[in-house]
Design a protein around this motif. Structure first.
Motif, mmCIF file in Angstrom:
data_model
loop_
_atom_site.group_PDB
_atom_site.id
_atom_site.type_symbol
_atom_site.label_atom_id
_atom_site.label_comp_id
_atom_site.label_asym_id
_atom_site.label_seq_id
_atom_site.Cartn_x
_atom_site.Cartn_y
_atom_site.Cartn_z
ATOM 1 N N ARG A 1 0.857 -1.194 0.000
ATOM 2 C CA ARG A 1 0.000 0.000 0.000
ATOM 3 C C ARG A 1 0.890 1.241 0.000
ATOM 4 O O ARG A 1 1.737 1.390 0.877
ATOM 5 N N ILE A 2 0.671 2.101 -0.966
ATOM 6 C CA ILE A 2 1.424 3.352 -1.057
ATOM 7 C C ILE A 2 0.431 4.509 -0.960
ATOM 8 O O ILE A 2 -0.526 4.578 -1.740
ATOM 9 N N ALA A 3 0.651 5.381 0.006
ATOM 10 C CA ALA A 3 -0.247 6.520 0.227
ATOM 11 C C ALA A 3 0.512 7.819 -0.005
ATOM 12 O O ALA A 3 1.650 7.986 0.462
ATOM 13 N N LEU A 4 -0.122 8.726 -0.730
ATOM 14 C CA LEU A 4 0.460 10.047 -1.007
ATOM 15 C C LEU A 4 -0.499 11.101 -0.490
ATOM 16 O O LEU A 4 -1.632 11.215 -0.978
ATOM 17 N N ASN A 5 -0.076 11.864 0.489
ATOM 18 C CA ASN A 5 -0.914 12.893 1.096
ATOM 19 C C ASN A 5 -0.346 14.272 0.775
ATOM 20 O O ASN A 5 0.764 14.604 1.197
ATOM 21 N N ARG A 6 -1.117 15.031 0.022
ATOM 22 C CA ARG A 6 -0.703 16.396 -0.312
ATOM 23 C C ARG A 6 -0.874 17.307 0.886
ATOM 24 O O ARG A 6 -1.823 17.173 1.665
ATOM 25 N N SER A 7 0.043 18.252 1.034
ATOM 26 C CA SER A 7 -0.043 19.208 2.134
ATOM 27 C C SER A 7 -1.230 20.133 1.937
ATOM 28 O O SER A 7 -1.571 20.512 0.807
ATOM 29 N N VAL A 8 -1.896 20.521 3.042
ATOM 30 C CA VAL A 8 -3.002 21.472 2.976
ATOM 31 C C VAL A 8 -2.466 22.834 2.556
ATOM 32 O O VAL A 8 -1.443 23.287 3.080
ATOM 33 N N PRO A 9 -3.103 23.477 1.581
ATOM 34 C CA PRO A 9 -2.617 24.796 1.143
ATOM 35 C C PRO A 9 -2.451 25.741 2.320
ATOM 36 O O PRO A 9 -3.351 25.907 3.137
ATOM 37 N N GLY A 10 -1.290 26.357 2.416
ATOM 38 C CA GLY A 10 -1.013 27.306 3.490
ATOM 39 C C GLY A 10 -0.333 26.684 4.689
ATOM 40 O O GLY A 10 0.144 27.390 5.570
ATOM 41 N N SER A 11 -0.309 25.302 4.750
ATOM 42 C CA SER A 11 0.301 24.660 5.909
ATOM 43 C C SER A 11 1.801 24.443 5.731
ATOM 44 O O SER A 11 2.541 24.327 6.703
ATOM 45 N N ALA A 12 2.230 24.373 4.477
ATOM 46 C CA ALA A 12 3.659 24.148 4.224
ATOM 47 C C ALA A 12 4.412 25.470 4.188
ATOM 48 O O ALA A 12 3.845 26.535 3.927
ATOM 49 N N ALA A 13 5.700 25.403 4.467
ATOM 50 C CA ALA A 13 6.526 26.603 4.403
ATOM 51 C C ALA A 13 6.588 27.120 2.971
ATOM 52 O O ALA A 13 6.706 26.342 2.027
ATOM 53 N N VAL A 14 6.462 28.441 2.825
ATOM 54 C CA VAL A 14 6.487 29.037 1.495
ATOM 55 C C VAL A 14 7.905 29.462 1.159
ATOM 56 O O VAL A 14 8.745 29.675 2.033
ATOM 57 N N ALA A 15 8.166 29.591 -0.130
ATOM 58 C CA ALA A 15 9.489 30.004 -0.606
ATOM 59 C C ALA A 15 9.338 31.215 -1.510
ATOM 60 O O ALA A 15 8.358 31.343 -2.257
ATOM 61 N N VAL A 16 10.276 32.123 -1.418
ATOM 62 C CA VAL A 16 10.284 33.327 -2.247
ATOM 63 C C VAL A 16 11.103 33.034 -3.502
ATOM 64 O O VAL A 16 12.236 32.568 -3.418
#
Length: 288
Positions: free
Chosen positions: A65-80
Motif C-alpha cells: 500500500r502506497i499513500a500520497l498525502n498532499r499538504s493542505v494549502p497554506g500549511s507548508a513553508a512558502v518560498a520566495v
C-alpha cells in the motif's frame, strides 16, 4: 537462514508539498501473490513496484500500500522566488526611469505579485524516484522482519527434530527384541492350539508375518528424513516446499510405524512422533 512468509514493514518520508507512506504486509501462500495499491498520481509505477518486489520475494501473499498525502494549502513553508523578485526590481527600475515620480513597490505588493511566493512541490519524475526508493527501503525492513520470524521457526523446527530423534533412539534398540518376542508369542499360541510351529508351512507364514511387522526400515527412514530436515534448515534459502515434502514423508513413516506396532511402547512412540510432525508441518507452512 530460512525466511518466514509472515512479515510487516512501514516507512514514511516527508517530501516537498506532500508526505509518502509505504506499507508491506506478507502472509503465507503457495506462490508469490502481489497486491499493489497506488494513488492515482503514481498509478504508472505499478509495474516498476511489482518488479522491485518480485526481485526479492519468492513466495507469500504480499500486500503493498502506497499513500500520497498532499499538504493542505497554506500549511507548508512558502518560498520566495528570487528570480521573480529580481525581475520585478528590474521592471520597477525601468518604470522609475521613465516615470520619476512613480511610487515604488512596497514589500507587501511584491509578495502579492503572482509567482513571487510558492509552496514547495515536486515534479512527477522526482516523485517517482523517491517512491521507488521508499519501496526498496520498506522491502529491506520486510526482509529483516521475515528473517527474524524465520529464525524463530528454525529454532522451533530444530527442537522438534531433537525430540523426534529422542523417540527414534528410544525405540530403535527395542525393535529386534519386539520382533523376536512377538514370534515367540505366536509360536506359543500355535502350540496351545495343537499346531506344530516348526512345520515348514507354518514357519513360512510366521516368517512372512514377522516381516510385515518389522519396523526397522521405518525407524531408519525416520532418522534419515530428520537428518535431511536439519540439512535443509542449515542450507537456508527458499526451502518451504522442500520442508513441506519432508513433513509428508515423516508423517508417512510415523503412520506406518503405528500400523505395524505390536508393542504398547512402540505405539506410544508412534503417537508422539505424529504429534511432533504435525507441529512441524503447521510451522513449515510459513517458511518461504
Amino acid at each position: 537462514m530460512i525466511l518466514s512468509m509472515t512479515g510487516f514493514a512501514s516507512v514514511a518520508a516527508e517530501l516537498p508539498g506532500c508526505s509518502l507512506t509505504v506499507e508491506l504486509r506478507s502472509v503465507n501462500h503457495r506462490y508469490l501473490d502481489l497486491q499493489v495499491r497506488l494513488p492515482d498520481e503514481l498509478r504508472a509505477l505499478e509495474s516498476a513496484v511489482r518488479e522491485v518486489l518480485s526481485s526479492e520475494l519468492k513466495r507469500g501473499k504480499v500486500d503493498c500500500r502506497i499513500a500520497l498525502n498532499r499538504s493542505v494549502p497554506g500549511s507548508a513553508a512558502v518560498a520566495v522566488s528570487v528570480e521573480r523578485v529580481i525581475q520585478l526590481r528590474d521592471a520597477a527600475a525601468e518604470v522609475k526611469r521613465h516615470v520619476p515620480n512613480s511610487t515604488p513597490l512596497s514589500v507587501v505588493e511584491i509578495l502579492r505579485w503572482p509567482g513571487v511566493l510558492a509552496e514547495p512541490s515536486m515534479d512527477a519524475e522526482t516523485l517517482a524516484g523517491k517512491t521507488l526508493a521508499l519501496v526498496r527501503q520498506a522491502l529491506f525492513e520486510l526482509a529483516a522482519s521475515r528473517a527474524r520470524e524465520g529464525a524463530h521457526l528454525r529454532t522451533m523446527l530444530e527442537d522438534r527434530c531433537r525430540k523426534i530423534e529422542a523417540q527414534v533412539e528410544r525405540v530403535a534398540p527395542r525393535v529386534p527384541a519386539i520382533h523376536e518376542a512377538y514370534v515367540e508369542k505366536l509360536s506359543a499360541r500355535l502350540k496351545e492350539a495343537g499346531l506344530d510351529p516348526d512345520a515348514d508351512r507354518l514357519k513360512q507364514e510366521l516368517a512372512l508375518f514377522a516381516t510385515k511387522i518389522d519396523v526397522a526400515e521405518e525407524v531408519s527412514r525416520l532418522a534419515t528424513h530428520v537428518a535431511e530436515v536439519r540439512r535443509v534448515l542449515e542450507q537456508g534459502g527458499s526451502s518451504g516446499k522442500r520442508l513441506d515434502f519432508l513433513m509428508q514423508e515423516l508423517n508417512r513413516e510415523a503412520n506406518t510405524l503405528g500400523s505395524k506396532s505390536v508393542d504398547a511402547e512402540l505405539s506410544q512412540a508412534a503417537l508422539e512422533l505424529k504429534v511432533l510432525i504435525e507441529q512441524m508441518r503447521e510451522q513449515v507452512q510459513n517458511v518461504e
